[in-house]
Design an enzyme around this catalytic site. Structure first.
Site, PDB file in Angstrom:
ATOM      1  N   GLN A  61      25.569 -20.227  45.736  1.00 39.80           N
ATOM      2  CA  GLN A  61      25.953 -19.187  46.698  1.00 39.80           C
ATOM      3  C   GLN A  61      27.323 -19.504  47.306  1.00 39.80           C
ATOM      4  O   GLN A  61      28.157 -18.616  47.495  1.00 39.80           O
ATOM      5  CB  GLN A  61      24.899 -19.122  47.798  1.00 39.80           C
ATOM      6  N   ALA A  64      29.977 -18.724  44.786  1.00 34.40           N
ATOM      7  CA  ALA A  64      30.099 -17.273  44.573  1.00 34.40           C
ATOM      8  C   ALA A  64      30.825 -16.603  45.740  1.00 34.40           C
ATOM      9  O   ALA A  64      31.535 -15.617  45.556  1.00 34.40           O
ATOM     10  CB  ALA A  64      28.718 -16.653  44.388  1.00 34.40           C
ATOM     11  N   SER A  65      30.666 -17.161  46.944  1.00 32.05           N
ATOM     12  CA  SER A  65      31.285 -16.534  48.126  1.00 32.05           C
ATOM     13  C   SER A  65      32.614 -17.199  48.490  1.00 32.05           C
ATOM     14  O   SER A  65      33.177 -16.941  49.551  1.00 32.05           O
ATOM     15  CB  SER A  65      30.323 -16.601  49.314  1.00 32.05           C
ATOM     16  N   GLY A  66      33.101 -18.068  47.602  1.00 39.03           N
ATOM     17  CA  GLY A  66      34.423 -18.660  47.821  1.00 39.03           C
ATOM     18  C   GLY A  66      34.448 -19.806  48.812  1.00 39.03           C
ATOM     19  O   GLY A  66      35.518 -20.266  49.196  1.00 39.03           O
TER      20      GLY A  66
END
Length: 226
Positions: A61, A64-66
């Protein structure tokens, strides 16, 4: 040379130099700034590996969210591209763990780094204080609009990718100032260096390709659906 120093040496010689990072000042900084001190304890063994490192859990996660550190060679080459100088005032968007701000501070006079995630802003602040780096100001803020009140800046660095560079950020560059960013959409993104050459003029060069996680809240181009 202990195993930590050996791993750092190998990172520089095997990942970073082959990626055309040859500026001796940049290589010296990478040897001096202890990257392992900016990596979450759970991932410290990965500090010198050619990969993005998650800064929160769950790891998938976070990536994926940087919320991650960019790969060492990408950080090094972005630093070389924007080429901060001793008198420069620098704005970074996406503080993450504070590592890139620490590198920038090794070359520049003053660094302001913006981080939208409160936990990461706190992490960056703690890491930089622990490293004894005083000329970095970590602020919890949405970096997509930059920081006009503190501008103009000699260097603006986006530590992540964007679909396009907002005009608002370009206007915060001094004439002669440089903005570095990773621009585009998967599968092809280009490392982009924009130099402000006059009141309304800019030059853009794209020297290398890479892929990096998105910075939050930057505009995405509209996609047409038929």
């Amino acid at each position: 040379m202990n195993s930590l120093e050996q791993a750092r040496f190998n990172m520089i010689e095997q990942q970073i130099r082959p990626w055309d990072v040859l500026d001796p000042d940049v290589l010296e900084l990478l040897a001096e700034v202890r990257r392992e001190d900016f990596v979450p304890p759970a991932h410290r063994a990965l500090a010198f590996v050619d990969m993005e490192i998650p800064l929160a859990s769950p790891a998938e996660q976070a990536l994926a969210s940087g919320r991650c550190m960019l790969a060492p060679k990408v950080e090094a080459r972005l630093l070389q591209d924007v080429n901060p100088q001793r008198h420069d005032k620098v704005l970074e968007v996406g503080a993450g763990s504070g590592y890139m701000a620490a590198l920038l501070a090794g070359r520049a006079q003053r660094v302001i780094t913006l981080e939208i995630d409160p936990q990461l802003a706190a992490m960056a602040r703690t890491n930089l204080q622990r490293a004894g780096i005083t000329q970095v100001d970590v602020r919890e803020a949405d970096g997509s609009r930059g920081l006009a009140a503190e501008g103009p800046f000699d260097v603006i660095l986006l530590s992540g990718s964007v679909a396009e560079v907002p005009q608002a950020l370009l206007l915060q560059l001094k004439v002669g100032g440089r903005l570095g960013a990773i621009v585009g959409s998967e599968p092809v993104m280009r490392a982009t260096l924009i130099t402000r050459t006059g009141e309304t003029t800019y030059t853009t060069v794209q020297r290398w390709d890479t892929v990096a996680p998105r910075l939050l809240n930057f505009p995405e181009p509209s996609r047409f659906h038929f």
